[in-house]
Design a protein around this motif. Sequence first.
Motif, PDB file in Angstrom:
ATOM      1  N   CYS A 227       0.847  -1.157  -0.095  1.00 48.69           N
ATOM      2  CA  CYS A 227      -0.040  -0.075  -0.111  1.00 48.69           C
ATOM      3  C   CYS A 227       0.881   1.333   0.010  1.00 48.69           C
ATOM      4  O   CYS A 227       0.697   2.202  -0.797  1.00 48.69           O
ATOM      5  CB  CYS A 227      -1.130  -0.002   1.061  1.00 48.69           C
ATOM      6  N   VAL A 268      -4.844  -5.381   1.719  1.00 46.34           N
ATOM      7  CA  VAL A 268      -4.478  -4.469   0.490  1.00 46.34           C
ATOM      8  C   VAL A 268      -5.862  -3.830   0.044  1.00 46.34           C
ATOM      9  O   VAL A 268      -6.161  -2.664  -0.203  1.00 46.34           O
ATOM     10  CB  VAL A 268      -3.800  -4.913  -0.678  1.00 46.34           C
ATOM     11  N   ALA A 272      -5.373   0.353   0.378  1.00 50.42           N
ATOM     12  CA  ALA A 272      -4.948   0.806  -0.903  1.00 50.42           C
ATOM     13  C   ALA A 272      -5.691   2.021  -0.940  1.00 50.42           C
ATOM     14  O   ALA A 272      -6.894   2.253  -0.833  1.00 50.42           O
ATOM     15  CB  ALA A 272      -4.974  -0.071  -1.854  1.00 50.42           C
TER      16      ALA A 272
END
Length: 283
Positions: A227, A268, A272
């Motif tokens: 990330c 993620v 993200a």
Amino acid sequence: MIEKILLAVSGLGHAEEMLKTLKEVPSIQRAKVSVLHVVPPQSTASAMTDKWEEGGKILANAIQSLSLDPSQVSSILRQGDPKDVVCQVADEIDADLIIMGSRGLKRLQSILSNSVSQYVFQLSSRPMLLVKDDIYVKRIKRIMVALDNSDAAKHCLNLALFLLRDIPGSQLILTHVNTDLRGKASEVTEIIPDKNPIFGAAYAEAQKYGIQTRCYSSSGKPGEEICRLAEELQVDLLLLGSPDRRPSVAKSFVDIDRLIGASLSDYVRVNATCPVLLARTTA
């Protein structure tokens, strides 16, 4: 190849915007799009009628906003449990990619709130592009692939090359995280890929298409580092492999570790700051 796309819409979020951006990619422009809205069961007939009418309007608005060639788009209105219906329709049309919005719920919240996108990712073997409600969808020019030696990562590389190969000025970002579960993060280091065991083959494959490619490594907790790299390198789309390690007899059941947030892909997906394309392969 991505020739058939299933777009699941609920009337909220950035899924439609993501598809419009994706359709600007030359290799995607001829793909057929099926736009799906699912009406959950209702307790009364009148409530069901209202929901059908509302669903029809959501579909019509979505298709109008996409501004696609009518020959390339079709609408599907179904009744049922959304997480089951999305998987069923994806199989019916043999979708190469599922696009869905995601609220980015963490861990057990996904179960308690009956997260559709999380369950679909669990039960489908098809690549899935998740777009959180709180991110900004940008034109796709820089794609990041998180590399390791898995088949899932190789699949992501192939998808990235398919998307980037005809985009002028595109860039492929290859990254690898050396795992340090103590959480001690390192500086991001640009790697010369020649003869590097992690980057070498992927870099050589990208050069066949003339795609500008840069390679970076760091160390730390993999989810956090992936990330961080995606944000620092300002990527427009992140591709992450997610091997399915369940035995074949258990494919119709969710992977509890991944569902409660103990997996890399779940971390993620939630954290993200760009759209995430998760590519599932069997172990």
